[in-house]
Design a protein around this motif. Structure first.
Motif, PDB file in Angstrom:
ATOM      1  N   PRO A 194       6.224   6.881 -38.823  1.00 32.79           N
ATOM      2  CA  PRO A 194       5.149   6.029 -38.292  1.00 32.79           C
ATOM      3  C   PRO A 194       4.328   6.781 -37.245  1.00 32.79           C
ATOM      4  O   PRO A 194       4.877   7.428 -36.353  1.00 32.79           O
ATOM      5  N   VAL A 195       2.991   6.693 -37.352  1.00 28.45           N
ATOM      6  CA  VAL A 195       2.086   7.335 -36.401  1.00 28.45           C
ATOM      7  C   VAL A 195       1.033   6.319 -35.968  1.00 28.45           C
ATOM      8  O   VAL A 195       0.412   5.664 -36.802  1.00 28.45           O
ATOM      9  N   THR A 196       0.853   6.212 -34.661  1.00 29.24           N
ATOM     10  CA  THR A 196      -0.214   5.401 -34.079  1.00 29.24           C
ATOM     11  C   THR A 196      -1.235   6.342 -33.451  1.00 29.24           C
ATOM     12  O   THR A 196      -0.873   7.349 -32.847  1.00 29.24           O
ATOM     13  N   ILE A 197      -2.517   6.018 -33.606  1.00 25.58           N
ATOM     14  CA  ILE A 197      -3.577   6.789 -32.968  1.00 25.58           C
ATOM     15  C   ILE A 197      -4.303   5.874 -31.996  1.00 25.58           C
ATOM     16  O   ILE A 197      -4.804   4.816 -32.389  1.00 25.58           O
ATOM     17  N   ALA A 198      -4.342   6.268 -30.722  1.00 26.01           N
ATOM     18  CA  ALA A 198      -5.017   5.486 -29.693  1.00 26.01           C
ATOM     19  C   ALA A 198      -6.211   6.279 -29.166  1.00 26.01           C
ATOM     20  O   ALA A 198      -6.034   7.372 -28.614  1.00 26.01           O
ATOM     21  N   GLU A 257     -15.919   5.660 -38.532  1.00 28.16           N
ATOM     22  CA  GLU A 257     -15.510   6.997 -38.960  1.00 28.16           C
ATOM     23  C   GLU A 257     -14.046   7.248 -38.616  1.00 28.16           C
ATOM     24  O   GLU A 257     -13.309   7.851 -39.413  1.00 28.16           O
ATOM     25  N   ALA A 258     -13.622   6.801 -37.447  1.00 34.37           N
ATOM     26  CA  ALA A 258     -12.231   6.994 -37.025  1.00 34.37           C
ATOM     27  C   ALA A 258     -11.269   6.276 -37.972  1.00 34.37           C
ATOM     28  O   ALA A 258     -10.196   6.806 -38.299  1.00 34.37           O
ATOM     29  N   MET A 259     -11.649   5.099 -38.424  1.00 36.53           N
ATOM     30  CA  MET A 259     -10.824   4.364 -39.378  1.00 36.53           C
ATOM     31  C   MET A 259     -10.727   5.120 -40.698  1.00 36.53           C
ATOM     32  O   MET A 259      -9.644   5.250 -41.290  1.00 36.53           O
ATOM     33  N   TYR A 260     -11.862   5.642 -41.176  1.00 33.83           N
ATOM     34  CA  TYR A 260     -11.860   6.409 -42.426  1.00 33.83           C
ATOM     35  C   TYR A 260     -10.980   7.650 -42.291  1.00 33.83           C
ATOM     36  O   TYR A 260     -10.215   7.978 -43.201  1.00 33.83           O
ATOM     37  N   ALA A 261     -11.106   8.357 -41.163  1.00 28.75           N
ATOM     38  CA  ALA A 261     -10.310   9.567 -40.951  1.00 28.75           C
ATOM     39  C   ALA A 261      -8.824   9.238 -40.915  1.00 28.75           C
ATOM     40  O   ALA A 261      -7.999   9.955 -41.498  1.00 28.75           O
ATOM     41  N   GLU A 309      -3.766  -0.911 -38.974  1.00 25.85           N
ATOM     42  CA  GLU A 309      -3.180  -1.585 -37.813  1.00 25.85           C
ATOM     43  C   GLU A 309      -2.570  -0.617 -36.806  1.00 25.85           C
ATOM     44  O   GLU A 309      -2.208  -1.006 -35.690  1.00 25.85           O
ATOM     45  N   LYS A 310      -2.466   0.651 -37.189  1.00 19.80           N
ATOM     46  CA  LYS A 310      -1.932   1.675 -36.287  1.00 19.80           C
ATOM     47  C   LYS A 310      -3.034   2.428 -35.543  1.00 19.80           C
ATOM     48  O   LYS A 310      -2.760   3.415 -34.865  1.00 19.80           O
ATOM     49  N   VAL A 311      -4.273   1.982 -35.694  1.00 17.92           N
ATOM     50  CA  VAL A 311      -5.399   2.598 -34.990  1.00 17.92           C
ATOM     51  C   VAL A 311      -5.818   1.663 -33.858  1.00 17.92           C
ATOM     52  O   VAL A 311      -6.104   0.487 -34.091  1.00 17.92           O
ATOM     53  N   VAL A 312      -5.834   2.191 -32.638  1.00 13.01           N
ATOM     54  CA  VAL A 312      -6.078   1.382 -31.448  1.00 13.01           C
ATOM     55  C   VAL A 312      -7.288   1.931 -30.692  1.00 13.01           C
ATOM     56  O   VAL A 312      -7.388   3.142 -30.460  1.00 13.01           O
ATOM     57  N   PHE A 313      -8.196   1.050 -30.307  1.00  6.70           N
ATOM     58  CA  PHE A 313      -9.367   1.442 -29.524  1.00  6.70           C
ATOM     59  C   PHE A 313      -9.209   0.914 -28.097  1.00  6.70           C
ATOM     60  O   PHE A 313      -9.192  -0.295 -27.877  1.00  6.70           O
ATOM     61  N   SER A 348      -7.685   3.561 -13.262  1.00  8.45           N
ATOM     62  CA  SER A 348      -6.802   2.378 -13.227  1.00  8.45           C
ATOM     63  C   SER A 348      -6.907   1.591 -14.527  1.00  8.45           C
ATOM     64  O   SER A 348      -5.900   1.133 -15.085  1.00  8.45           O
ATOM     65  N   GLU A 349      -8.136   1.439 -15.014  1.00 12.41           N
ATOM     66  CA  GLU A 349      -8.364   0.745 -16.284  1.00 12.41           C
ATOM     67  C   GLU A 349      -7.708   1.507 -17.433  1.00 12.41           C
ATOM     68  O   GLU A 349      -7.053   0.913 -18.298  1.00 12.41           O
ATOM     69  N   ALA A 350      -7.860   2.827 -17.441  1.00 12.14           N
ATOM     70  CA  ALA A 350      -7.282   3.650 -18.503  1.00 12.14           C
ATOM     71  C   ALA A 350      -5.764   3.555 -18.500  1.00 12.14           C
ATOM     72  O   ALA A 350      -5.133   3.400 -19.557  1.00 12.14           O
ATOM     73  N   ILE A 351      -5.154   3.648 -17.332  1.00 12.62           N
ATOM     74  CA  ILE A 351      -3.694   3.568 -17.231  1.00 12.62           C
ATOM     75  C   ILE A 351      -3.197   2.214 -17.733  1.00 12.62           C
ATOM     76  O   ILE A 351      -2.211   2.139 -18.482  1.00 12.62           O
ATOM     77  N   ALA A 352      -3.870   1.153 -17.343  1.00 14.06           N
ATOM     78  CA  ALA A 352      -3.453  -0.188 -17.761  1.00 14.06           C
ATOM     79  C   ALA A 352      -3.496  -0.327 -19.279  1.00 14.06           C
ATOM     80  O   ALA A 352      -2.590  -0.926 -19.884  1.00 14.06           O
ATOM     81  N   ARG A 353      -4.503   0.259 -19.908  1.00 14.91           N
ATOM     82  CA  ARG A 353      -4.625   0.145 -21.369  1.00 14.91           C
ATOM     83  C   ARG A 353      -3.601   1.018 -22.085  1.00 14.91           C
ATOM     84  O   ARG A 353      -3.097   0.649 -23.146  1.00 14.91           O
TER      85      ARG A 353
END
Length: 302
Positions: free
Chosen positions: A72-76, A101-105, A114-118, A131-136
Motif C-alpha cells: 500500500p502506498v499513499t501520496i500526500a 494530473e496528479a490523479m492520472y499520474a 483514495e490513497k491520494v491526499v491533497f 503550523s497549518e502544514a504540520i497539522a495537516r
C-alpha cells in the motif's frame, strides 16, 4: 525549424560521455551504499510531495516497484498547485488542472484514488504556514501506521521556494509530536541541480547563477551524495513506466498554449535535469526515526 538556444560555450562534449562521469560521481562518496532487492519492498508507505510531479521525479520508480509487490502506498501533496504557470492561467484553473494530473499520474503508478491526499497549503508559502502544514501532516499520519515515510532530502536547495525544505520540516515535526516511529527515506529532486550533475555546456545563461549557487551550497554535490545510503536500480520496465507517469503532468511536459514561453521540465539545463531521473537508480538517505525518549535520538541506518 529548430529554435536557437544560446549556450555559455561554443562547443559541447558528447552527452553520453559527460553522463558517464557524473553517473559514476554519484557512487564515489559512499561505496557501501545498499541496493534494494525485490524482497525488501517493505510495508505500507506514504510519500510527501511538496509539489505535483516531485513524487514521480524522486520516488516514481519506487512507488511502481512497491505497487507491483502489492504494498500500500499513499501520496500526500503538500501544496495547492496554484503558482507554476500562473502567468498563463488563473490560479483556480491551474490548481484544478494539476490536481487532475496528479490523479492520472498516481493511477499510472498503480496508486488508488483514495490513497491520494491533497493538503492544500498555499504553494510557495509552506514555511510561512508551518503550523497549518504540520497539522495537516498529523491528520495524514494519524489515519495509518506507515512503515516507511518518504520526504524531500535535507540537501534540497532554497531555489524557487522553500517548499521542499519546509515540507521535510513539517513531516519530521509532525512525527515528533505524534511519537511516530518509522523508516524515513529522504529523496532528492532539485538537490541534483548542481555541477557536475548538470552539464555546464548545456546551461542557458539565466540558469548559470542558480546552478553555481547550488553547487556551492552542495559543495560540488558532496553534501548530497555522501548521505545517499540506499538505492533502487531502475529496470527498463520501471524506467518506462516512470516516464509514462510523468507524462500525465502535461502542464510540466508539454507546451499547452502555443506561441507563449510555457516552461517545461525538459528545458531545464538542456534536458540534463530531467534525464537524471531516468538514469541507473533512485537514491535515498535512509534512517530510522524513533520517538524521543529521555536522551535517545533518531537513528540513521544504512
Amino acid at each position: 525549424m529548430i529554435a536557437y538556444r544560446p549556450q555559455l560555450f561554443l562547443f559541447s562534449p558528447p552527452r553520453a560521455s559527460y553522463r558517464l562521469v557524473f553517473d559514476n560521481s554519484k557512487r564515489l562518496p559512499l561505496p557501501g551504499r545498499r541496493v534494494l532487492k525485490d524482497a525488501e519492498a517493505g510495508g505500507s508507505s506514504v510519500v510527501f510531495s511538496p509539489h505535483f510531479d516531485d513524487e514521480v521525479l524522486g520516488v516514481g520508480a519506487t512507488i511502481l516497484w512497491k505497487r507491483a509487490a502489492m504494498v500500500p502506498v499513499t501520496i500526500a501533496f503538500m501544496t495547492d498547485g496554484t503558482k507554476s504557470h500562473r502567468a498563463f492561467l488563473s490560479e483556480t484553473v491551474l490548481s484544478k488542472m494539476r490536481k487532475q494530473e496528479a490523479m492520472y499520474a498516481a493511477r499510472r503508478m498503480g496508486v488508488e484514488d483514495e490513497k491520494v491526499v491533497f493538503l492544500d497549503v498555499e504553494e510557495g508559502r509552506v514555511a510561512q504556514r508551518m503550523s497549518e502544514a504540520i497539522a495537516r501532516v498529523i491528520g495524514v499520519l494519524s489515519e495509518n501506521k506507515y512503515d516507511e515515510v518518504y520526504i524531500p532530502h535535507s540537501a534540497e536547495p532554497p531555489l524557487w521556494s522553500l517548499d521542499h525544505r519546509a515540507t521535510r520540516q513539517a513531516v519530521l515535526s509532525a512525527m515528533k509530536i505524534l511519537g511516530y516511529e518509522a523508516t524515513v527515506r529522504e529523496y532528492p529532486v532539485w538537490a541534483w541541480y548542481h555541477l557536475p550533475s548538470m552539464n555546464p555546456f548545456h546551461l542557458k545563461r539565466h540558469e548559470l547563477r542558480s546552478v553555481l549557487r547550488n553547487t556551492a551550497f552542495q559543495a560540488m554535490g558532496i553534501r548530497l551524495t555522501s548521505t545517499l545510503n540506499v538505492e533502487l536500480p531502475l529496470t527498463e520496465g520501471l524506467r518506462e513506466n516512470k516516464r509514462h507517469a510523468l507524462a500525465a503532468y502535461r502542464s510540466q511536459t508539454e507546451k499547452l498554449i502555443p506561441g507563449v514561453n510555457w516552461p517545461t521540465l525538459d528545458e531545464v539545463a538542456g534536458g540534463d535535469f530531467l534525464d537524471h531521473f531516468f538514469g541507473k537508480s533512485e537514491f535515498f538517505h535512509q534512517y530510522r526515526f524513533e520517538p524521543v525518549k529521555s536522551n535517545s535520538k533518531s537513528k540513521s541506518t544504512a
